[in-house]
Write a protein that holds these residues in place. Structure first.
Motif, short mmCIF file in Angstrom:
data_model
loop_
_atom_site.label_atom_id
_atom_site.label_comp_id
_atom_site.label_asym_id
_atom_site.label_seq_id
_atom_site.Cartn_x
_atom_site.Cartn_y
_atom_site.Cartn_z
N ALA A 138 0.81 -1.21 0.00
CA ALA A 138 0.00 0.00 0.00
C ALA A 138 0.84 1.26 0.00
N GLN A 139 2.10 1.14 0.40
CA GLN A 139 2.98 2.31 0.46
C GLN A 139 3.81 2.48 -0.81
N LEU A 140 3.64 1.58 -1.77
CA LEU A 140 4.35 1.71 -3.04
C LEU A 140 3.71 2.81 -3.89
N PRO A 141 4.47 3.42 -4.79
CA PRO A 141 3.86 4.40 -5.72
C PRO A 141 2.77 3.73 -6.54
N ARG A 142 1.69 4.45 -6.77
CA ARG A 142 0.58 3.89 -7.52
C ARG A 142 0.99 3.52 -8.95
N LYS A 143 1.93 4.26 -9.54
CA LYS A 143 2.39 3.93 -10.89
C LYS A 143 3.03 2.54 -10.91
N LEU A 144 3.76 2.22 -9.85
CA LEU A 144 4.39 0.90 -9.79
C LEU A 144 3.33 -0.19 -9.62
N LEU A 145 2.32 0.08 -8.80
CA LEU A 145 1.23 -0.88 -8.64
C LEU A 145 0.50 -1.10 -9.97
N TRP A 146 0.31 -0.03 -10.73
CA TRP A 146 -0.31 -0.17 -12.05
C TRP A 146 0.60 -0.98 -12.98
N LEU A 147 1.90 -0.83 -12.85
CA LEU A 147 2.83 -1.63 -13.65
C LEU A 147 2.67 -3.11 -13.31
#
Length: 459
Positions: free
Chosen positions: A356-365
């Motif tokens: 949950a603390q990761l950048p959202r762009k990375l989660l989208w990746l």
């Protein structure tokens, strides 16, 4: 199009659809066994909250396994029928070899999976923990045995050994040589690693999607950690095994290597073509973008190593265009998987394993890479299967000699029906996975960007 091309397209459609699901279940069975073992071990330590996370992961991914297993079985049966409907000459000539190998797969693998799958799916709380763990183990073992026998047959078709010909029919002279033919160890290892990587990115991708949608369970951190760790460790190993597989293919199937690399004339110090448009009619490449001598270095581990060209195999080499580009799609996807897994694992570790603390762009990746393993696996299978043409058994039996004498319009009609059905099933499969990910048993609707998501759950 003639019946031969349509029949090949129909088989390609079937194998493309079928391989998607064993590619998931082969590795996912062992991941489920790991989740199950971790739950038992953590529960015995007395940390019930932590143990529940592993149980949540096991329950959710068991559903994914069951869904994938069902589609794999159905599509596998359909593909088997095609040996009789479209390729009767294949079984007439090599049925003494192919038939027993397919039978061994059913007897030793499918029965094992089917026999214990019910216990794994519905037996928790009804049988002892030891029996349930054993059932999960046998299901995982069954998926791997299935891969063993299918890859044994496919490898024999690529590098045949241990046979003799009597009256135009192939008979076994040594089962050990048939099964453990020259390419079998490389193909089996390559496929098992491909399955593990497909499963790894599915784990990470669906977990990332749950976090993005704010419905992640307490299992999300550990599932994502398992997926990224698997990928980060296994992509380099897959690259190493792929190199060994390439050396084996250069030795036993040089025409396939020539098509993969777009090499027309035999030469030493062959360049690596980053891009080109192979022209089969003019027997040349257009728009070449190359690195001098790199193909020879990769293939032979020598700068001046010799690479045979397709002109040495007139009427006996595969169509270069699909093989050339399928190989580059596989390699390109593998490099993207390597970069994504290493970056993701490093950043997730820095965030103390809290996605949950990761950048959202990375989660989208991660979410975008959910089915990247499918892309790489299908591209690799196209290299393998198209790269064997014009033979169905390398160097021995030509594909054109075993095709059924069925009118082309009939084959075209069934091809259209197959493709339509398969597209609908793939859309339905992905939609069900999406629904399951967004509607878990115990959703936790916390904002994906909040650091309090899954608070108190340790990965």
């Amino acid at each position: 199009m003639d019946a031969l091309i349509l029949a090949r397209m129909q088989f390609a459609a079937n194998i493309t659809f079928h391989i998607l699901f064993p590619t998931i279940t082969i590795a996912l069975g062992w991941v489920l066994l790991f989740f199950r073992w971790r739950w038992l071990r953590t529960q015995r330590s007395g940390d019930r909250a932590h143990a529940q996370g592993w149980l949540d992961a096991y329950r959710f991914w068991t559903k994914v396994f069951a869904l994938s297993f069902a589609l794999g079985v159905v599509s596998g049966v359909t593909m088997s029928f095609q040996f009789g409907t479209n390729w009767p000459g294949f079984m007439e000539q090599v049925g003494n070899i192919a038939g027993p190998l397919l039978a061994y797969e059913v007897l030793t693998a499918f029965f094992l999976e089917a026999g214990f799958l019910g216990v794994m799916l519905f037996g928790h709380g009804r049988v002892s923990e030891r029996v349930h763990l054993m059932a999960t183990f046998f299901v995982a073992l069954g998926t791997t045995l299935s891969a063993f026998w299918i890859l044994a047959l496919n490898s024999w078709m690529q590098t045949p050994a241990g046979h003799e010909v009597r009256g135009g029919v192939y008979h076994v002279s040594s089962w050990l040589e048939v099964i453990f033919n020259p390419s079998f160890p490389y193909r089996l290892t390559h496929m098992l690693l491909a399955s593990a990587l497909t499963c790894a990115f599915l784990l990470a991708g669906l977990s990332a999607w749950q976090v993005l949608k704010g419905v992640a369970q307490r299992s999300a951190p550990r599932v994502m950690r398992v997926g990224l760790t698997m990928a980060a460790l296994l992509v380099p190993l897959q690259i190493f095994v792929g190199d060994l597989h390439g050396l084996n293919t250069l030795k036993h199937q040089p025409a396939k290597i020539a098509a993969m690399e777009g090499v027309w004339e035999t030469e030493r110090g062959a360049p690596l073509l980053l891009f080109a448009l192979p022209d089969a009619e003019r027997r040349m490449n257009h728009f070449e973008l190359k690195v001098p001598k790199l193909a020879s270095l990769i293939l032979t581990h020598q700068l001046d190593g010799e690479v045979q060209g397709m002109n040495d195999f007139i009427n006996a080499h595969p169509p270069p265009l699909p093989v050339f580009f399928a190989f580059r799609i596989m390699i390109g996807m593998g490099l993207l998987m390597l970069a994504t897994s290493w970056l993701g694992w490093w950043l997730l570790r820095r965030k103390r394993w809290q996605p949950a603390q990761l950048p959202r762009k990375l989660l989208w990746l991660f979410a975008g890479m959910t089915f990247s393993g499918w892309v790489a696996t299908v591209a690799g299978w196209y290299v393998t299967e198209i790269g064997r043409q014009p033979f169905i058994v390398q160097g021995l039996v030509r594909t054109a000699d075993v095709v059924a004498q069925v009118p082309a319009p009939m084959v075209g009609l069934t091809l259209a029906l197959y493709v339509t059905l398969y597209l609908a099933l793939i859309v339905a499969y992905i939609a069900v996975l999406k629904y399951m990910a967004e509607k878990p048993e115990t959703p936790r609707p916390v904002d994906a960007g909040s650091p309090s998501l899954l608070q108190g759950a340790r990965p």
